[in-house]
Design a protein around this motif. Structure first.
Motif, mmCIF file in Angstrom:
data_model
loop_
_atom_site.group_PDB
_atom_site.id
_atom_site.type_symbol
_atom_site.label_atom_id
_atom_site.label_comp_id
_atom_site.label_asym_id
_atom_site.label_seq_id
_atom_site.Cartn_x
_atom_site.Cartn_y
_atom_site.Cartn_z
ATOM 1 N N ASN A 216 -2.519 28.218 22.375
ATOM 2 C CA ASN A 216 -3.105 28.710 23.624
ATOM 3 C C ASN A 216 -4.252 29.691 23.403
ATOM 4 N N PHE A 217 -4.292 30.325 22.232
ATOM 5 C CA PHE A 217 -5.320 31.329 21.969
ATOM 6 C C PHE A 217 -6.505 30.765 21.184
ATOM 7 N N CYS A 218 -6.248 30.190 20.018
ATOM 8 C CA CYS A 218 -7.344 29.764 19.137
ATOM 9 C C CYS A 218 -7.716 28.298 19.307
ATOM 10 N N ASN A 219 -6.919 27.533 20.068
ATOM 11 C CA ASN A 219 -7.176 26.112 20.323
ATOM 12 C C ASN A 219 -7.195 25.291 19.037
ATOM 13 N N LYS A 220 -6.329 25.655 18.088
ATOM 14 C CA LYS A 220 -6.201 24.898 16.850
ATOM 15 C C LYS A 220 -4.800 24.284 16.785
ATOM 16 N N PRO A 221 -4.690 23.052 16.317
ATOM 17 C CA PRO A 221 -3.363 22.447 16.157
ATOM 18 C C PRO A 221 -2.798 22.771 14.776
ATOM 19 N N CYS A 222 -1.547 22.426 14.570
ATOM 20 C CA CYS A 222 -0.981 22.440 13.216
ATOM 21 C C CYS A 222 -0.245 21.122 13.027
ATOM 22 N N CYS A 223 -0.212 20.638 11.817
ATOM 23 C CA CYS A 223 0.386 19.328 11.557
ATOM 24 C C CYS A 223 1.897 19.383 11.764
ATOM 25 N N THR A 224 2.520 18.215 11.833
ATOM 26 C CA THR A 224 3.952 18.125 12.079
ATOM 27 C C THR A 224 4.756 18.829 11.002
ATOM 28 N N GLN A 225 4.243 18.822 9.777
ATOM 29 C CA GLN A 225 4.947 19.457 8.665
ATOM 30 C C GLN A 225 5.101 20.952 8.869
ATOM 31 N N HIS A 226 4.180 21.568 9.607
ATOM 32 C CA HIS A 226 4.189 23.025 9.789
ATOM 33 C C HIS A 226 4.445 23.398 11.248
ATOM 34 N N ALA A 227 5.313 22.638 11.911
ATOM 35 C CA ALA A 227 5.647 22.940 13.294
ATOM 36 C C ALA A 227 6.335 24.295 13.441
ATOM 37 N N GLU B 36 -11.497 18.930 10.366
ATOM 38 C CA GLU B 36 -11.259 19.737 11.557
ATOM 39 C C GLU B 36 -10.394 20.946 11.202
ATOM 40 N N GLU B 37 -10.634 22.076 11.878
ATOM 41 C CA GLU B 37 -9.882 23.297 11.612
ATOM 42 C C GLU B 37 -8.472 23.205 12.168
ATOM 43 N N THR B 38 -7.516 23.692 11.402
ATOM 44 C CA THR B 38 -6.116 23.704 11.814
ATOM 45 C C THR B 38 -5.509 25.069 11.532
ATOM 46 N N VAL B 39 -4.389 25.347 12.182
ATOM 47 C CA VAL B 39 -3.683 26.604 11.955
ATOM 48 C C VAL B 39 -3.132 26.658 10.533
ATOM 49 N N CYS B 40 -2.600 25.541 10.053
ATOM 50 C CA CYS B 40 -1.922 25.504 8.755
ATOM 51 C C CYS B 40 -2.868 25.224 7.595
ATOM 52 N N ALA B 41 -4.158 25.045 7.888
ATOM 53 C CA ALA B 41 -5.179 24.791 6.863
ATOM 54 C C ALA B 41 -5.026 23.434 6.180
ATOM 55 N N ASP B 42 -4.182 22.554 6.739
ATOM 56 C CA ASP B 42 -4.075 21.199 6.219
ATOM 57 C C ASP B 42 -5.167 20.317 6.814
ATOM 58 N N GLU C 270 -1.343 13.596 8.982
ATOM 59 C CA GLU C 270 -0.568 12.895 10.001
ATOM 60 C C GLU C 270 -0.583 11.380 9.840
ATOM 61 N N CYS C 271 -1.730 10.817 9.514
ATOM 62 C CA CYS C 271 -1.836 9.354 9.467
ATOM 63 C C CYS C 271 -2.246 8.816 8.101
ATOM 64 N N PRO D 7 0.821 -1.217 0.000
ATOM 65 C CA PRO D 7 0.000 0.000 0.000
ATOM 66 C C PRO D 7 0.856 1.269 0.000
ATOM 67 N N LEU D 8 0.377 2.287 -0.664
ATOM 68 C CA LEU D 8 1.005 3.600 -0.686
ATOM 69 C C LEU D 8 0.156 4.543 0.150
ATOM 70 N N LEU D 9 0.716 5.047 1.243
ATOM 71 C CA LEU D 9 -0.017 5.896 2.162
ATOM 72 C C LEU D 9 0.351 7.359 1.957
ATOM 73 N N TYR D 10 -0.665 8.213 2.030
ATOM 74 C CA TYR D 10 -0.521 9.622 1.688
ATOM 75 C C TYR D 10 0.488 10.338 2.571
ATOM 76 N N HIS D 11 0.452 10.128 3.884
ATOM 77 C CA HIS D 11 1.332 10.867 4.784
ATOM 78 C C HIS D 11 2.796 10.473 4.596
ATOM 79 N N ASN D 12 3.054 9.223 4.243
ATOM 80 C CA ASN D 12 4.428 8.817 3.958
ATOM 81 C C ASN D 12 4.937 9.493 2.691
ATOM 82 N N TYR D 13 4.087 9.552 1.691
ATOM 83 C CA TYR D 13 4.469 10.186 0.438
ATOM 84 C C TYR D 13 4.787 11.662 0.641
#
Length: 316
Positions: free
Chosen positions: A280-291, A260-266, A249-250, A183-189
């Motif tokens: 701490n302000f908007c309670n939104k995460p960002c993915c590992t790619q946009h740390a 779900e809403e994220t800071v990075c729009a991913d 991420e997965c 299988p080819l998984l999107y996050h690995n690619y």
């Protein structure tokens, strides 16, 4: 990573030496594994490295062109670079080289029929017919092509893909590789720039999307229910990235109503959204790619996203 460490240690050792001397031996060992930009940079360090780069064929057997050189690479420059291999070029990787044309690629292929790895994703100056002609020439060689990347070549249709697959299937070794398809998984690619398709039993990076019937990269899904559908020869969510969103991420498929809403729009699935730390302000995460969008919060635990940080500056 090992090459980079070797170069770093060799450079450090050279700097720490109290007397000027020849480059560390490790620098000569890694020349054959460097992308083109780094290889040309090494030729400007000293005379011995310049001679090693210019006169030795080994560093030029695998030509890898990435940014920033890919934006400036032309047919003429490519021909000069490829000629340094004296017809023994084995790997030609042109990442998003928009100025390369069918004629330029064909001239390189004609003089280097032993190429076994041809990666030309995002080379918008190429056409499907030009890629087919190149592959037809390479298929005449005894070893033949072992890996082909063509994602991003414009106007690639089903009939073009079938022609390419026909030439690839003439190589019996490739048929054995394809039998071990995984299988080819999107996050690995997304995370791995040099995705090793041959290790997944994939000789070519694109196929026909089951939903839109366009020639694109088609991803599998790690969800258990989707795996069962795939094992039962059902399409399920096995589609290209344009037909169904996937978690950064997965790699799981995400329905439009579950985004779900994220800071990075991913795109993130609910499970990953819950697990990732939030602003701490908007309670939104960002993915590992946009740390890099996370700014340490002074005087408190956690972090503030760059968007909220900019807004807070505006109020001050």
């Amino acid at each position: 990573m090992e090459i980079a460490k070797s170069m770093e240690l060799a450079t450090l050792s050279h700097k720490q030496s109290s007397f000027a001397g020849p480059p560390h031996e490790a620098l000569f060992l890694v020349l054959a594994y460097l992308p083109l930009f780094e290889l040309l940079s090494m030729s400007e360090v000293c005379r011995s490295l310049r001679d090693a780069v210019e006169k030795d064929v080994l560093p030029w057997l695998n030509v890898i062109v990435e940014r920033p050189l890919s934006l400036r690479l032309s047919d003429e420059i490519l021909m000069k670079i490829a000629s340094k291999a004296n017809g023994r070029l084995r790997t030609l990787v042109l990442m998003y080289c928009a100025k390369i044309t069918d004629d330029g690629l064909q001239r390189v292929i004609d003089q280097n029929p032993l190429i076994t790895k041809l990666h030309i994703p995002g080379c918008t100056g190429l056409t499907p017919d030009g890629v087919i002609r190149a592959l037809q020439k390479l298929s005449d060689c005894q070893d033949g092509l072992k890996s082909l990347w063509i994602n991003g070549i414009a106007n690639m249709k089903k009939e073009h893909l079938e022609r390419l697959q026909f030439y690839l299937q003439t190589n019996q070794k490739l048929l054995q590789i394809q039998q071990t398809r995984q299988p080819l998984l999107y996050h690995n690619y997304r995370r791995l720039r040099a995705y090793r398709w041959e290790e997944l039993g994939r000789v070519i990076d694109v196929e026909l999307c089951p939903k839109c019937n366009e020639v694109r990269i088609v991803f599998d899904c790690p969800r258990e229910e989707c795996k069962r559908k795939r094992e039962n020869s059902m399409t399920g969510c096995r589609m290209c990235m344009f037909c169904i969103p996937r978690c950064e991420e997965c790699g799981k498929c995400v329905e439009n109503g579950d985004l779900e809403e994220t800071v990075c729009a991913d795109t993130l699935c609910l499970d990953c959204w819950i697990q990732l730390p939030k602003c701490n302000f908007c309670n939104k995460p960002c993915c590992t790619q946009h740390a890099n969008m996370q700014i340490a919060s002074t005087g408190s635990i956690g972090w503030i996203c760059s968007v909220c940080h900019d807004k807070s500056d505006d109020f001050e």
